[in-house]
Design a protein around this motif. Structure first.
Motif, mmCIF file in Angstrom:
data_model
loop_
_atom_site.group_PDB
_atom_site.id
_atom_site.type_symbol
_atom_site.label_atom_id
_atom_site.label_comp_id
_atom_site.label_asym_id
_atom_site.label_seq_id
_atom_site.Cartn_x
_atom_site.Cartn_y
_atom_site.Cartn_z
ATOM 1 N N GLY A 6 -15.577 8.432 -5.194
ATOM 2 C CA GLY A 6 -14.702 9.593 -5.132
ATOM 3 C C GLY A 6 -14.149 9.892 -3.757
ATOM 4 N N HIS A 7 -14.533 9.124 -2.754
ATOM 5 C CA HIS A 7 -14.027 9.329 -1.397
ATOM 6 C C HIS A 7 -12.811 8.436 -1.144
ATOM 7 N N ASN A 8 -11.833 8.987 -0.440
ATOM 8 C CA ASN A 8 -10.709 8.199 0.080
ATOM 9 C C ASN A 8 -11.019 7.821 1.519
ATOM 10 N N ILE A 9 -10.981 6.529 1.810
ATOM 11 C CA ILE A 9 -11.275 6.070 3.174
ATOM 12 C C ILE A 9 -10.137 5.195 3.672
ATOM 13 N N VAL A 10 -9.633 5.530 4.846
ATOM 14 C CA VAL A 10 -8.579 4.760 5.511
ATOM 15 C C VAL A 10 -9.193 4.054 6.709
ATOM 16 N N VAL A 11 -8.979 2.762 6.800
ATOM 17 C CA VAL A 11 -9.451 1.989 7.951
ATOM 18 C C VAL A 11 -8.232 1.437 8.678
ATOM 19 N N VAL A 12 -7.951 1.983 9.832
ATOM 20 C CA VAL A 12 -6.838 1.508 10.653
ATOM 21 C C VAL A 12 -7.348 0.343 11.493
ATOM 22 N N GLY A 13 -6.697 -0.811 11.351
ATOM 23 C CA GLY A 13 -7.222 -2.040 11.925
ATOM 24 C C GLY A 13 -8.170 -2.699 10.947
ATOM 25 N N ALA A 40 1.166 -8.330 8.416
ATOM 26 C CA ALA A 40 1.392 -8.366 6.969
ATOM 27 C C ALA A 40 0.646 -9.520 6.312
ATOM 28 N N ALA A 41 0.579 -10.659 6.978
ATOM 29 C CA ALA A 41 -0.069 -11.829 6.382
ATOM 30 C C ALA A 41 -1.565 -11.589 6.174
ATOM 31 N N ASP A 42 -2.218 -10.983 7.168
ATOM 32 C CA ASP A 42 -3.650 -10.704 7.033
ATOM 33 C C ASP A 42 -3.906 -9.687 5.935
ATOM 34 N N LEU A 43 -3.047 -8.682 5.837
ATOM 35 C CA LEU A 43 -3.213 -7.691 4.775
ATOM 36 C C LEU A 43 -2.990 -8.309 3.398
ATOM 37 N N LYS A 44 -2.027 -9.203 3.307
ATOM 38 C CA LYS A 44 -1.770 -9.877 2.030
ATOM 39 C C LYS A 44 -2.988 -10.691 1.610
ATOM 40 N N GLN A 45 -3.606 -11.387 2.562
ATOM 41 C CA GLN A 45 -4.811 -12.168 2.266
ATOM 42 C C GLN A 45 -5.949 -11.249 1.831
ATOM 43 N N LEU A 46 -6.120 -10.139 2.523
ATOM 44 C CA LEU A 46 -7.153 -9.181 2.169
ATOM 45 C C LEU A 46 -6.945 -8.651 0.754
ATOM 46 N N ALA A 47 -5.706 -8.290 0.425
ATOM 47 C CA ALA A 47 -5.406 -7.758 -0.901
ATOM 48 C C ALA A 47 -5.653 -8.799 -1.993
ATOM 49 N N GLU A 49 -7.925 -11.207 -1.815
ATOM 50 C CA GLU A 49 -9.368 -11.400 -1.936
ATOM 51 C C GLU A 49 -10.094 -10.157 -2.436
ATOM 52 N N ARG A 50 -9.534 -8.980 -2.156
ATOM 53 C CA ARG A 50 -10.140 -7.716 -2.581
ATOM 54 C C ARG A 50 -9.063 -6.883 -3.277
ATOM 55 N N PRO A 51 -8.794 -7.166 -4.559
ATOM 56 C CA PRO A 51 -7.668 -6.539 -5.268
ATOM 57 C C PRO A 51 -7.732 -5.016 -5.326
ATOM 58 N N ARG A 52 -8.901 -4.423 -5.179
ATOM 59 C CA ARG A 52 -9.001 -2.956 -5.240
ATOM 60 C C ARG A 52 -8.532 -2.276 -3.964
ATOM 61 N N VAL A 53 -8.368 -3.031 -2.901
ATOM 62 C CA VAL A 53 -7.972 -2.444 -1.618
ATOM 63 C C VAL A 53 -6.472 -2.188 -1.585
ATOM 64 N N LYS A 54 -6.101 -0.982 -1.205
ATOM 65 C CA LYS A 54 -4.703 -0.673 -0.947
ATOM 66 C C LYS A 54 -4.385 -1.105 0.483
ATOM 67 N N THR A 55 -3.148 -1.497 0.741
ATOM 68 C CA THR A 55 -2.788 -1.946 2.089
ATOM 69 C C THR A 55 -1.496 -1.282 2.545
ATOM 70 N N LEU A 56 -1.359 -1.173 3.853
ATOM 71 C CA LEU A 56 -0.152 -0.613 4.453
ATOM 72 C C LEU A 56 0.088 -1.297 5.793
ATOM 73 N N VAL A 57 1.266 -1.848 5.969
ATOM 74 C CA VAL A 57 1.655 -2.435 7.247
ATOM 75 C C VAL A 57 2.185 -1.316 8.141
#
Length: 248
Positions: A6-13, A40-47, A49-57
């Motif tokens: 139930g927590h929203n967590i933002v990790v910058v970096g 963007a490329a690293d975030l795309k790879q993360l997404a 590998e971890r489909p539940r993660v939201k990403t933002l460039v």
């Protein structure tokens, strides 16, 4: 498991290294997670590998970055893990751009997001965790430019922001977390290990062998979970192989 349901967590970096470890750990605890990074490329790879993660460039050093990030996901816990590679040269061989790299990235990004939080960007009860470094307490190696000072400033910034939150009755919690030992396996860590070992005239393997009580990336992730979910007293904390501890 599930302590952050139930927590929203933002990790910058959050796309690589320690930031990514934090993303993966809080995700495993049931949080809704937004990873923010410039690449963007690293975030795309993360997404992938971890489909539940939201990403933002986004570039966290831009004035408009906090508004863009909070519009994408308003966090209950904001983790500032973005950081520049420290310089690796004697002071006399650096220019100001080299020396100030961590001030222009680590400190500036932390400043902008703390400022936005204090100006109403986060709701009461929200927490902000600035990822500092053990170099802030030890002084760091002499060839790392302004790195140690910048990481110490993040501790000061957390303390200053907490005082303002308390003065204004905002109900926010600001903390700084310092991994005590340099860690292999990340761009920043590998660069630091190579630079310090070369400066000392020893091999990277010998430098690593000289360190004790070294925390892992997973240890840092678990420390963030603890700070996000418990009522531990204090502003500045360290994490080592022995675990999480408040600084004196």
């Amino acid at each position: 498991m599930g302590s952050l349901q139930g927590h929203n967590i933002v990790v910058v970096g959050g796309s690589r290294g320690v930031g990514r470890a934090i993303v993966e750990t809080v995700l495993s605890e049931g949080a809704t997670v937004l990873a923010v990074a410039r690449g963007a490329a690293d975030l795309k790879q993360l997404a992938w590998e971890r489909p539940r993660v939201k990403t933002l460039v986004a570039d966290a050093t831009r004035e408009a970055a906090p508004d863009a990030v909070f519009a994408a996901l308003r966090p209950d816990v904001l983790v500032m893990s973005a950081g520049a590679l420290a310089p690796s040269a004697p002071v006399q061989d650096q220019n100001w751009e080299d020396f100030s790299a961590n001030w222009e990235m680590d400190v500036k990004a932390s400043f902008l997001f703390c400022k936005a939080a204090l100006q109403g960007g986060l709701k009461p009860g929200s927490r902000v965790v600035l990822i500092s470094s053990g170099a802030a307490l030890s002084g760091g190696p002499p060839n790392s430019g302004g790195y140690a000072g910048a990481k110490r400033m993040q501790m000061f910034l957390a303390a200053h922001s907490q005082k303002e939150s308390d003065r204004l009755g905002l109900g926010l919690r600001f903390m700084a977390l310092a991994p005590m030992r340099i860690m292999a396996g990340t761009g920043v860590g590998q660069g630091g290990i190579a630079g310090v070992s070369a400066y000392l005239g020893i091999s990277p393997a010998d430098f690593l062998a000289s360190m004790t009580d070294v925390q892992t990336h997973a240890d840092v992730g678990r420390a963030v979970v603890a700070l996000a979910s418990c009522q531990a007293q204090g502003i500045s904390f360290t994490v080592s192989g022995s675990g999480l501890a408040a600084t004196a």
